[in-house]
Design an enzyme around this catalytic site. Sequence first.
Site, mmCIF file in Angstrom:
data_model
loop_
_atom_site.group_PDB
_atom_site.id
_atom_site.type_symbol
_atom_site.label_atom_id
_atom_site.label_comp_id
_atom_site.label_asym_id
_atom_site.label_seq_id
_atom_site.Cartn_x
_atom_site.Cartn_y
_atom_site.Cartn_z
ATOM 1 N N HIS A 50 0.857 -1.184 0.000
ATOM 2 C CA HIS A 50 0.000 0.000 0.000
ATOM 3 C C HIS A 50 0.891 1.232 0.000
ATOM 4 C CE1 HIS A 50 -3.362 2.581 1.841
ATOM 5 N NE2 HIS A 50 -3.800 2.162 0.667
ATOM 6 N N CYS A 61 11.553 1.553 16.070
ATOM 7 C CA CYS A 61 12.161 0.328 15.537
ATOM 8 C C CYS A 61 13.286 0.692 14.577
ATOM 9 C CB CYS A 61 11.112 -0.519 14.832
ATOM 10 S SG CYS A 61 9.839 -1.166 15.932
ATOM 11 N N ARG A 83 16.635 -1.536 14.856
ATOM 12 C CA ARG A 83 16.906 -2.413 15.997
ATOM 13 C C ARG A 83 15.995 -3.636 15.999
ATOM 14 N NH1 ARG A 83 12.881 -2.542 19.684
ATOM 15 N NH2 ARG A 83 11.356 -0.852 19.502
ATOM 16 N N ASP A 125 10.234 -6.458 11.898
ATOM 17 C CA ASP A 125 9.128 -7.353 11.568
ATOM 18 C C ASP A 125 9.223 -7.608 10.065
ATOM 19 O OD1 ASP A 125 6.713 -8.490 10.834
ATOM 20 O OD2 ASP A 125 5.461 -7.014 11.859
ATOM 21 N N ASN A 153 9.579 -0.291 5.426
ATOM 22 C CA ASN A 153 10.767 0.464 5.810
ATOM 23 C C ASN A 153 11.727 0.648 4.642
ATOM 24 O OD1 ASN A 153 10.629 -1.566 8.750
ATOM 25 N ND2 ASN A 153 9.828 0.516 8.578
ATOM 26 N N HIS A 186 13.160 -10.676 12.509
ATOM 27 C CA HIS A 186 12.286 -11.785 12.873
ATOM 28 C C HIS A 186 11.065 -11.925 11.973
ATOM 29 C CE1 HIS A 186 11.345 -8.178 15.350
ATOM 30 N NE2 HIS A 186 10.091 -8.460 14.993
ATOM 31 N N ILE A 187 10.540 -13.133 11.976
ATOM 32 C CA ILE A 187 9.236 -13.440 11.400
ATOM 33 C C ILE A 187 8.335 -13.861 12.552
ATOM 34 C CG2 ILE A 187 7.930 -14.965 9.873
ATOM 35 C CD1 ILE A 187 10.534 -15.334 8.256
ATOM 36 N N SER A 244 1.255 -7.501 15.248
ATOM 37 C CA SER A 244 1.390 -7.804 16.676
ATOM 38 C C SER A 244 1.661 -6.513 17.423
ATOM 39 C CB SER A 244 2.532 -8.804 16.906
ATOM 40 O OG SER A 244 2.212 -10.055 16.331
#
EC number: 2.1.1.45
Length: 264
Positions: free
Chosen positions: A51, A146, A166, A169, A177, A207-208, A263
């Site tokens: 998006h 983040c 740092r 996701d 990003n 991470h996932i 999350s």
Amino acid sequence: MKQYLDLLNRILTEGVHKEDRTGTGTISVFGHQMRFNLEEGFPLVTTKKLHLKSIIHELLWFLQGDTNVKYLQDNGVRIWNEWADANGDLGHIYGYQWRSWPDYNGGFIDQISEAIETIKHNPDSRRIIVSAWNVADLNNMNLPPCHAFFQFYVANGRLSLQLYQRSADTFLGVPFNIASYALLLQMVAQVTGLQTGDFVHTLGDTHIYTNHLEQVKLQLSREPRPLPQMKINPDIKDIFSFKYEDFELVNYDPWPHIAGKVSV
């Protein structure tokens, strides 16, 4: 974007299971770097549709120093709603730190303006850094940053940018990003009269989330398509004067969108 798919594969192959603040659980690696030459195209993921409207409006919102979701909501962007208080405020997050970092004399530092001026007048400086990670102010942020800080680098008439993130996701956040900071790099290059160089993305806890594993596997089954190009209104010479209408993405042919729960 092979770099991004390689990252997903690395996490699935090498990652360790970790608990996290949200209670969802992750598969994580520590330390990863991707490099994108913007002359090869605008690094917008093609293995799922993104998006772009949200990416552009969020960046313009950051640059205005805004920390209330009203502007975003007025423009159909909901990505910050989960962290806003009843008045729509998010505390001293990115925009505040970028434009109004408190100094020790009761004033404020506009880090974006200072970075632009340094690029123009002292391009060999190794101190062209913008930080959102203000340790003294973390408790005043609804979500600590983040993507914590970034640095500009000028060589041979080309402007490059490196971001340190740092917490990454990888399924939901990282594609946003990448596009956001690549766009920021293009904008700053234009207003400083430089060519666009590389965007370097350095990741910490990468991470996932465990509730995104099936989506990641679906994305990895898709063949990447050619990157699009981002056209920017060449008449804009001030970083704070850009509007949404000044950007045009051309030749973007992504695979369909893949949904995933954020999350919080």
